[in-house]
Scaffold this active site. Structure first.
Site, PDB file in Angstrom:
ATOM      1  N   HIS A  63       0.808  -1.252  -0.132  1.00 31.36           N
ATOM      2  CA  HIS A  63      -0.165   0.021   0.056  1.00 31.36           C
ATOM      3  C   HIS A  63       1.031   1.205  -0.039  1.00 31.36           C
ATOM      4  O   HIS A  63       0.695   2.151   0.632  1.00 31.36           O
ATOM      5  CB  HIS A  63      -0.914   0.044   1.154  1.00 31.36           C
ATOM      6  CG  HIS A  63      -2.101  -1.262   1.249  1.00 31.36           C
ATOM      7  ND1 HIS A  63      -3.330  -0.846   1.000  1.00 31.36           N
ATOM      8  CD2 HIS A  63      -1.805  -2.623   1.378  1.00 31.36           C
ATOM      9  CE1 HIS A  63      -3.854  -2.316   1.034  1.00 31.36           C
ATOM     10  NE2 HIS A  63      -2.857  -3.233   1.336  1.00 31.36           N
ATOM     11  N   TYR A  68       3.781  -5.346   9.761  1.00 28.33           N
ATOM     12  CA  TYR A  68       3.508  -3.735   9.614  1.00 28.33           C
ATOM     13  C   TYR A  68       4.826  -3.190  10.371  1.00 28.33           C
ATOM     14  O   TYR A  68       5.521  -2.153   9.998  1.00 28.33           O
ATOM     15  CB  TYR A  68       2.308  -3.415  10.162  1.00 28.33           C
ATOM     16  CG  TYR A  68       1.139  -3.527   8.994  1.00 28.33           C
ATOM     17  CD1 TYR A  68       1.133  -4.580   8.392  1.00 28.33           C
ATOM     18  CD2 TYR A  68      -0.044  -3.011   9.211  1.00 28.33           C
ATOM     19  CE1 TYR A  68       0.101  -5.274   7.581  1.00 28.33           C
ATOM     20  CE2 TYR A  68      -1.297  -3.292   8.256  1.00 28.33           C
ATOM     21  CZ  TYR A  68      -1.119  -4.317   7.668  1.00 28.33           C
ATOM     22  OH  TYR A  68      -2.267  -4.559   6.864  1.00 28.33           O
TER      23      TYR A  68
HETATM   24  C1  HEM Z   1      -0.770 -11.587   6.309  1.00 26.41           C
HETATM   25  C2  HEM Z   1      -1.419 -10.850   5.493  1.00 26.41           C
HETATM   26  C3  HEM Z   1      -0.916  -9.352   5.398  1.00 26.41           C
HETATM   27  C4  HEM Z   1       0.370  -9.061   5.269  1.00 26.41           C
HETATM   28  C5  HEM Z   1       1.753  -9.679   5.489  1.00 26.41           C
HETATM   29  C6  HEM Z   1       0.489  -7.375   5.090  1.00 26.41           C
HETATM   30  C7  HEM Z   1       1.516  -6.839   4.971  1.00 26.41           C
HETATM   31  C8  HEM Z   1       1.227  -5.233   4.665  1.00 26.41           C
HETATM   32  C9  HEM Z   1       2.441  -4.472   5.108  1.00 26.41           C
HETATM   33  C10 HEM Z   1       3.695  -4.768   5.157  1.00 26.41           C
HETATM   34  C11 HEM Z   1       2.094  -3.181   4.828  1.00 26.41           C
HETATM   35  C12 HEM Z   1       2.536  -1.674   5.161  1.00 26.41           C
HETATM   36  C13 HEM Z   1       2.427  -1.392   6.538  1.00 26.41           C
HETATM   37  C14 HEM Z   1       3.389  -0.025   7.063  1.00 26.41           C
HETATM   38  O1  HEM Z   1       4.513   0.158   6.339  1.00 26.41           O
HETATM   39  O2  HEM Z   1       2.689   0.993   7.563  1.00 26.41           O
HETATM   40  C15 HEM Z   1       0.276  -3.115   4.674  1.00 26.41           C
HETATM   41  C16 HEM Z   1      -0.495  -2.032   4.455  1.00 26.41           C
HETATM   42  C17 HEM Z   1      -1.924  -2.118   4.648  1.00 26.41           C
HETATM   43  N1  HEM Z   1      -2.421  -3.322   4.447  1.00 26.41           N
HETATM   44 FE1  HEM Z   1      -1.845  -5.000   4.735  1.00 26.41          FE
HETATM   45  N2  HEM Z   1      -1.257  -7.234   4.930  1.00 26.41           N
HETATM   46  C18 HEM Z   1      -1.852  -8.167   5.107  1.00 26.41           C
HETATM   47  C19 HEM Z   1      -3.237  -8.249   5.102  1.00 26.41           C
HETATM   48  C20 HEM Z   1      -4.069  -7.242   5.132  1.00 26.41           C
HETATM   49  C21 HEM Z   1      -5.582  -7.512   5.057  1.00 26.41           C
HETATM   50  C22 HEM Z   1      -6.315  -8.716   5.398  1.00 26.41           C
HETATM   51  C23 HEM Z   1      -5.890  -5.967   4.809  1.00 26.41           C
HETATM   52  C24 HEM Z   1      -7.458  -5.946   4.951  1.00 26.41           C
HETATM   53  C25 HEM Z   1      -8.215  -5.604   5.523  1.00 26.41           C
HETATM   54  C26 HEM Z   1      -4.861  -5.277   4.658  1.00 26.41           C
HETATM   55  C27 HEM Z   1      -4.773  -3.764   4.555  1.00 26.41           C
HETATM   56  C28 HEM Z   1      -3.853  -3.020   4.501  1.00 26.41           C
HETATM   57  C29 HEM Z   1      -3.985  -1.687   4.329  1.00 26.41           C
HETATM   58  C30 HEM Z   1      -5.139  -1.002   4.194  1.00 26.41           C
HETATM   59  C31 HEM Z   1      -2.788  -0.850   4.379  1.00 26.41           C
HETATM   60  C32 HEM Z   1      -2.412   0.437   4.309  1.00 26.41           C
HETATM   61  C33 HEM Z   1      -2.161   1.094   5.810  1.00 26.41           C
HETATM   62  C34 HEM Z   1      -1.683   2.454   5.415  1.00 26.41           C
HETATM   63  O3  HEM Z   1      -2.449   3.122   4.684  1.00 26.41           O
HETATM   64  O4  HEM Z   1      -0.772   2.588   6.152  1.00 26.41           O
HETATM   65  N3  HEM Z   1      -3.733  -5.895   4.866  1.00 26.41           N
HETATM   66  N4  HEM Z   1      -0.102  -4.624   4.895  1.00 26.41           N
END
Ligand code: HEM
Ligand code: HEM
Ligand code: HEM
Lengths: 208, 361
Positions: free
Chosen positions: B65, B334
């Site tokens: 993201h 995260y």
């Molecule tokens: C094991 C599963 C998942 C992994 C490994 C993962 C990994 C990541 C990582 C590494 C980030 C960046 C975080 C940062 O630097 O602040 C991220 C952002 C994000 N993820 Fe996931 N994610 C997973 C599952 C999900 C699921 C199920 C959702 C949905 C509901 C989701 C929604 C988001 C959103 C909305 C962001 C953006 C947050 C922002 O705007 O800072 N993720 N994800």
């Protein structure tokens, strides 16, 4: 004023010994909890993190109590036949250990503050932030927390090795002084108990 | 401390061996728990490394993201959720400040807005007394996979092929064929179109949580925000403009605040709390807990969301995480992504250097 305690003049005060072993257990637990929780992606991550923060605060408070006990009941001297350099290293490593058990929790608290995280210790119990929200400060403190923890672990390894060296190789009074002091090592004259004595008699010759 | 009864020093090899053994065993246990001896074990670092492999390393940006924009506003509770959760954010009439972020999934901060049919919305509610509620939601009805391992396997199976720059259809196909739980997502994504606006989307938390009421009773829930804006008041995609979403948002906010309803769905006994690939039946009781109002936006490289880690396990008293295995994995991953990107901003030794905001294209 080194051998102040009446029963075991060559030993740490029983309260100091209790704190030492309790904290050794807690600190080793914390080090393992710390490296384990940042690596795992299982549900362990959540409960280890929930354990880490209150346990860290407990260690900080116990370390302060321990230093107070140490001040009230100074530790026994190291064996006089220990080389001076070895004595110096022993004392320096003890101060490193004290410094780390106080600084790690503070860095942990400060880093969560700088990261803008809530600092929850369980339930609705929160610590106030120590610093204002700043991602760059967070990065420095988070990496510092990691390397201080590694330094603590390496120091504990050396400390344990040294304690076992005293106990198994030199076979001197150092290990017993923190475990089960041998009564026969007592060099004071038999203690004469007087009903009014509140302060235990000193083993040192009276000053003139 | 001369002690005639003291035993003489001893240099027997077994004594030295015992000391060495104690040190080696303790150090080995530490390395094992840290995961240093088992690089093949799925760890938070490995998940983020694989995200980086897919999206590239863009210093200072989120590892997933990566492309997004900061928004600021507040949540106004109507009290409807207060009988299910003691969290102060749900008390009738309470107003809670919010820092949010709209984004596109994927690790490339320069991806065209039309490249994926999914948008995301992350929120941080600042409650009184230092409490916070953070949530990250996606504009889709289900998640493709249910476990961190399957998420990792999907990442690996859809990595771009160095020859073509695109995922190998054979590998991806094999993954989806061996993971039937991805079916609901695949069916949805087939018809999903990239929206012309962030503000017309419904964003779903997908993972289940618990609300905890005043008597301590837990209620399994999932929440989402549904838009009030459904019109096409925005600019819409301009031909050849890869960044239309941010412009649309800017234009709409210039006309006034934007609103969403926070809707909380209550599970019935038997509804899965540990499987984000399964929707709950449509007839489940849903409450409208209040209105999310977004008043302003700022670029992510200088806005207040930049250094926020939207870790979904950060919840206030009155909300608790469920047994959904994705939640702890998200929290751990995260944190790794957050440390990497803040280290790059801070120019820590060994970290890739993030450019200063003015240098960002
Ligand atoms: C094991 C599963 C998942 C992994 C490994 C993962 C990994 C990541 C990582 C590494 C980030 C960046 C975080 C940062 O630097 O602040 C991220 C952002 C994000 N993820 Fe996931 N994610 C997973 C599952 C999900 C699921 C199920 C959702 C949905 C509901 C989701 C929604 C988001 C959103 C909305 C962001 C953006 C947050 C922002 O705007 O800072 N993720 N994800
Ligand atoms: C996390 C683990 C540990 C920590 C943080 C720790 C810390 C300390 C500190 C700070 C002292 C100095 C006491 C003072 O002078 O006030 C000390 C003394 C001592 N420790 Fe530990 N310790 C740990 C584990 C161990 C282990 C595993 C052993 C034995 C196998 C051990 C044996 C000793 C002994 C024998 C002394 C007395 C040294 C002397 O007479 O000066 N410790 N420890
Ligand atoms: C004696 C006290 C402490 C010890 C020995 C300790 C040790 C550790 C270790 C070994 C790690 C893993 C570092 C890494 O591999 O990167 C860690 C991480 C962490 N510690 Fe501590 N810690 C202590 C106190 C605290 C306190 C008091 C707090 C907070 C109030 C805290 C918060 C954290 C957090 C949040 C992380 C993980 C952050 C992340 O996921 O990135 N620690 N700690």
């Amino acid at each position: 004023m080194n051998a102040k305690h009446a029963t075991y003049p060559g030993a740490f005060h029983p309260l100091a010994r209790l704190l030492h072993w309790l904290m050794a257990l807690l600190i080793l637990t914390m080090l393992f909890v710390g490296v384990g929780m940042v690596s795992t992606v299982s549900e362990k991550h959540q409960w280890l993190l929930a354990l880490h923060k209150p346990l860290g605060v407990t260690i900080f408070v116990l370390a302060l109590i321990r230093l107070a006990v140490r001040w009230r009941h100074p530790p026994p001297p190291l064996p006089a036949d220990m080389p001076l350099l070895m004595q110096w290293v022993a004392h320096a490593s003890h101060w490193v250990l004290y410094a780390l058990m106080l600084s790690l929790p503070l860095v942990g608290w400060a880093m969560l503050s700088a990261g803008g995280y809530p600092i929850s210790l369980g339930g609705s119990w929160h610590l106030p932030p120590l610093l204002s929200f700043d991602g760059e400060t967070y990065a420095w403190l988070r990496v510092t927390h990691r390397w201080l923890a590694y330094l603590l672990f390496v120091t504990v390894l050396g400390h344990m090795g040294a304690a076992l060296y005293h106990g198994l190789i030199r076979r001197d009074d150092v290990l017993p002084s923190m475990t089960f002091p041998r009564r026969e090592t007592v060099v004071v004259e038999p203690v004469i108990v007087t009903p009014t004595a509140s302060e235990p008699p000193s083993s040192e010759p009276p000053r003139v | 401390m001369t002690d005639p009864s003291r035993q003489p020093p001893s240099n027997q090899p077994w004594r030295w061996a015992l000391i060495g053994l104690a040190v080696v065993v303790l150090a080995g246990a530490f390395a094992y728990v840290a995961g240093w001896l088992t690089p093949q074990r799925l760890s938070s670092r490995r998940l983020v490394d694989t995200l980086q492999e897919g999206g590239g390393v863009h210093p200072g940006f989120r590892r997933n993201h990566a492309k997004g924009v900061c928004v600021v506003g507040y949540f106004e509770s109507n009290g409807e959720a207060a009988s299910y959760s003691t969290a102060s954010v749900f008390a009738a009439g309470s107003r809670t400040p919010v820092v949010g972020r709209f984004a596109l999934p994927g690790g490339n901060p320069y991806a065209p807005d039309s490249s994926v049919p999914i948008r995301s919305f992350a929120l941080r509610f600042a409650l009184p007394h230092g409490e916070q509620w953070r949530t990250g939601m996606n504009s889709m009805p289900v998640f493709p996979v249910a476990t961190p391992q399957a998420f990792y396997d999907q990442l690996v199976a859809t990595l771009p092929d160095p020859a073509t720059g695109k995922p190998d259809p054979k590998k991806a196909g094999a993954f989806f064929a061996s993971h039937p739980e991805t079916g609901a997502f695949l069916a949805w994504v087939k018809t999903a179109k990239p929206s012309a606006s962030y503000v017309t989307e419904t964003y779903e938390a997908l993972n289940a949580f618990y609300f905890v009421d005043g008597t301590g009773k837990r209620h399994a829930v999932r929440w989402k925000v549904t838009p009030v804006a459904t019109d096409d008041a925005g600019t819409g995609p301009q031909a050849g403009d890869p960044d239309y979403l941010a412009k649309d948002l800017q234009q709409r906010l210039a006309q006034g605040p934007l609103r969403w309803h926070l809707r909380v769905t209550l599970a019935e006994p038997g509804d899965p709390t540990n499987d984000a690939t399964k929707q709950w039946p449509a007839d489940r009781h849903t409450i409208d807990a209040g209105t999310l109002v977004i008043e302003s936006e700022q670029p992510q490289d200088s806005g207040p969301c930049r250094d926020v880690n939207y870790d979904p396990t950060i919840v206030p008293e009155g909300i608790a995480i469920s047994d959904d295995p994705l939640l702890p994995a998200r929290s751990a991953a995260y944190a790794v992504s957050y440390l990497r990107r803040t280290s790059e901003e801070a120019h820590l030794p060994g970290a890739a250097r993030a450019t200063t905001p003015s240098e960002h294209p």
